[in-house]
Design an enzyme around this catalytic site. Sequence first.
Site, short mmCIF file in Angstrom:
data_model
loop_
_atom_site.label_atom_id
_atom_site.label_comp_id
_atom_site.label_asym_id
_atom_site.label_seq_id
_atom_site.Cartn_x
_atom_site.Cartn_y
_atom_site.Cartn_z
N HIS A 42 -43.85 -26.55 -6.03
CA HIS A 42 -44.17 -27.78 -5.29
C HIS A 42 -44.97 -28.81 -6.08
O HIS A 42 -45.91 -29.43 -5.57
CB HIS A 42 -44.93 -27.42 -4.01
CG HIS A 42 -44.78 -28.45 -2.93
ND1 HIS A 42 -45.62 -29.53 -2.79
CD2 HIS A 42 -43.90 -28.55 -1.91
CE1 HIS A 42 -45.28 -30.25 -1.75
NE2 HIS A 42 -44.21 -29.69 -1.19
N HIS B 101 -41.48 -29.71 8.90
CA HIS B 101 -41.93 -28.65 8.00
C HIS B 101 -41.94 -27.31 8.73
O HIS B 101 -42.37 -27.24 9.89
CB HIS B 101 -43.34 -28.95 7.46
CG HIS B 101 -43.41 -30.18 6.61
ND1 HIS B 101 -43.46 -31.46 7.14
CD2 HIS B 101 -43.43 -30.34 5.25
CE1 HIS B 101 -43.51 -32.34 6.16
NE2 HIS B 101 -43.49 -31.69 5.00
N HIS C 266 -36.48 -27.19 -3.24
CA HIS C 266 -37.71 -27.97 -3.11
C HIS C 266 -38.71 -27.59 -4.21
O HIS C 266 -39.91 -27.67 -4.00
CB HIS C 266 -38.32 -27.74 -1.72
CG HIS C 266 -39.27 -28.81 -1.28
ND1 HIS C 266 -39.01 -30.15 -1.40
CD2 HIS C 266 -40.50 -28.72 -0.70
CE1 HIS C 266 -40.03 -30.84 -0.91
NE2 HIS C 266 -40.95 -30.00 -0.48
N ASP D 59 -39.01 -28.74 5.28
CA ASP D 59 -39.55 -28.57 3.94
C ASP D 59 -40.60 -27.47 3.89
O ASP D 59 -41.19 -27.09 4.91
CB ASP D 59 -40.20 -29.86 3.44
CG ASP D 59 -39.17 -30.89 3.00
OD1 ASP D 59 -37.97 -30.65 3.20
OD2 ASP D 59 -39.59 -31.94 2.47
N ASP D 60 -40.85 -27.01 2.67
CA ASP D 60 -42.02 -26.20 2.29
C ASP D 60 -41.94 -24.74 2.69
O ASP D 60 -42.91 -24.01 2.51
CB ASP D 60 -43.32 -26.79 2.87
CG ASP D 60 -43.66 -28.14 2.26
OD1 ASP D 60 -42.95 -28.56 1.33
OD2 ASP D 60 -44.61 -28.78 2.73
#
Length: 718
Positions: free
Chosen positions: A147, A244, A143, A92-93
Site C-alpha cells: 500500500h 473499504h 492494490h 479497497d484495502d
Amino acid sequence: MTTVRRGRGAARATAPRLHWLLLSLMLVVLAVVLLVNGLVMAQFGADHRVAAPTDAHTVPDVVRAGRPIIDLRHGTARTLHVPDGTVVLTFDDGPDAVWTPRILEVLERHRVPATFFVVGNLAAQRPDLVRRIHDAGGELGIHTFTHPDLAYVPAWRRELELSQTQLVVAGAAGVTSTLVRPPYSSAAEAIDDISWPSVRDLGRTGYVTVLTTHDTQDWSRPGADEIVRRAIPEDGAGGVILMHDAGGDRSQTVEALDRLIPELRARGYRFGTVGDVVGEPVTVPADPSERLRGDTLLILVRGATAATSVLAVLVGVTGALVISRLLLLVVLARRHARQGSSWGRSAPVRPPVTEPVSVIVPAYNEEACVARTVRSLVASDHPVEVIVVDDGSTDATAEVVRGLGLPGVTVFRRPNGGKPAALNTGIAQAQHDLIVMMDGDTVFARDTVRRLVQPFADPGVGAVAGNAKVANRSGVLGAWQHIEYVVGFAIDRRAYDVLECIPTVPGAVGAFRRRALWGAGGVSSDTLAEDTDLTMAISRAGWRIVYEPEAVARTEVPTDLGQLWRQRYRWSYGTIQSMWKHRRAVLEPGRAGRFGRRGILHLALFQVALPLLAPLMDVFLIYGLLFLDPVRTVLGWLALVLSQLVAGAYACRLDGESMRGLWLLPLQQLVYRQLMYAVVIQSIVTALVGIRLRWQKLRRIGEGADARDAPDVVRAGR
C-alpha cells in the site's frame, strides 16, 4: 565430553569453520523469514495522499476528463465511463478476516457483484478470502503489496509491488488480473504531474487503472447515512463507488452497503463490474508457472508467519527470563548485603582465623606481572608462605621472583604441564592446611588473605570465593569488563551465596581447605575451566562454598578482542565441560543435589540456552524498527537497558565502585554482549563436535596496580 590435552605437546585446536558457515546460513534464512513476514505484516495508515496535488501540464486532457477507467495498454490513452443507470461497487484495502466476509454476505444476499482491489500482504495472510471473492463471482484487482503511494516509489518497487500481489492472487484464486487501483488515488481529475508517470507506467505494464467517481470516505466513519448519501450518483449517472473492506472498523460500511443496494435498485440502477465496462475479461486463469510461483509464495508467507510467531514467543520468554532473573538476583544480593554471607548467618560467633596460610601462585611467562603479585602477598597483614610455581616459563619469571629476595617466598620450577599441574605441585609443597590460590597477574590488597580465610571459622566451609576486580580499566574494552566483573561479583555471586550454589571460586582469588582439595581429587585437568571443575567437585563432596566480597584482588583482563575471545572461549567451553562432568549432581541427595539443581541447572539455562536465544532480541529490535512501531520497539529496548543500568548502579553501590563508567552500558549491550553470545555458540559447537583445545595463554602487559597502590576495599552499601 572431550578430554582436553594441555601443554606444548597438546594437539592444536582446529577451528570448526563449518559451524560458522551453518550459523551464517541460519542468519540469512532468519533475515529472509523476518523480511517476508515484515512485508506481509506491514501496516498502513489512513487513506490520504502523501503530498498535496500539484500542476497537471503533462497529463493528457482525455485522462483528466473525469472518466474513472483508464486504459493505456495499447500506447494511446483510452478512458471509459460507466453507463448511466449503472454502478460498479469497489472495495479497497482488503481482505480482512472480519469485515470482508460480512461484506461478501451482504453482496451474496442481494446477489450483487463487486470488484475487490486486494492488498498483497493481507491477501497472502488470508488466501481463503481471495478464493471466496473469486468463487462468489466477484472481480479481483491489484492494490499493491504494501500500500505505498506509487507516485513516490522507484520503478523497480512498483513492479515488485504489483508482481508479488499478482502471484498471491494466482496462488489463492488461480487467476491473474489486469485491474489496478493505485493506493491514495481518487478521481481522474486529481491526476497531476506527480502521479501521472506512475499511471502511465501501469498502462505500459499491461494494467487498466480503475479510479473512482464516488468516494464514500467510509474510512473516516462518518456514519451509515452519510456513506449512503455520498455513494448515490446524481441524476441517474453511472459511477464507480469506492468503499473499504479493511483498514479498521468497517461496521458502518457493512450497514451502509446493506441499505445502499436496495436504495439504488429503487432508483432504477443496475450493478455491473469493471469487466462489463471494459468489454473484455479482466481476470484470466493463471498459467501453470504463475500458479506454481504463487503457491510457493503463499507457502513461504505461511512459513514466515508461523516462524515469526514462534520467534516472537521465544523473544518474549527470553526477555521475561532475563528480567526475572535480574530482579531475583538483585533481591538475593540485597539480602546478602544486609545479612552477610551464608557462613556468617548460620554459624555461631567464633574467634577469628589467625593460622598461617599457604598462597600458591602458578606462573607461566608472567615476567611483567609477577613482581607486583609477590610483593602484594608479602605485604599481607596475615601470616603467609608464598609458593610460586614456574610452569616451564620461557621468560625470566622465576629469576624475577628470586631476585626480589623476599622472605617467606619459595619458587618451584617444573616442566610445562598446564595450570592444574602447577597448582597441584604447589598444594603438595604447601606447609599449611588453608591454601589460597591466585593468578600470576593478580595483586592482593593488604587485608585480602585475612578476609578471605575468615569463613573457615565454620568447619563446614570447604572453599571461599573472593572478589576479583579489573586492574587495567583504561579503554572501552577494559571498562566493559570492569562493569561485567562488578555486576558478576556484587550481584551474581552474592545471590549464589544465599542460594548455596556458587559455581566457581575464581582462579584469581580463592581459598580452600587442604582436606577439601584432596577429597575432590586435587585440581583436575579434565576441563579447561579447572576452577569451575574444582568448585563443583568440592560442592558435590558436601562442603559449603561461600563468597567473601571484602577479600579484594585486582587482576589484569584482555586488552584486545582477540585475547578476550580466547579467554572467554576457554571459560565458556570449560564451564560446559564441567557441567557435563558433574551433571549427575542434579539427581544426587543433600548438598550435592541442591547445588546441582540450583547451580548447574541455572548455568545450563542462563549461560548456555539463553545466550542461544538472546540474539533474537537484537534481531527483533531491528525488525521492530523496520516493520513494527519503532517508538514501542525503542521503549522496550530502553526498558531492558534501564533494568541493566539499575542493576549495574546497585552493584557499584554494593562494591564501593564509581558509577561513572555505567554510561557505557547501553553500548555494551549492542556490541560486547554479541561477542559473548558468539563465544558461547562456538563453545557449544566445539563441545558437540569434540574438538580438542590446547591451553591458551594470554599476553600480559603488567598494568595491574602495585602492591603499595592496592587499597583496601571500600565498604559501601551495607
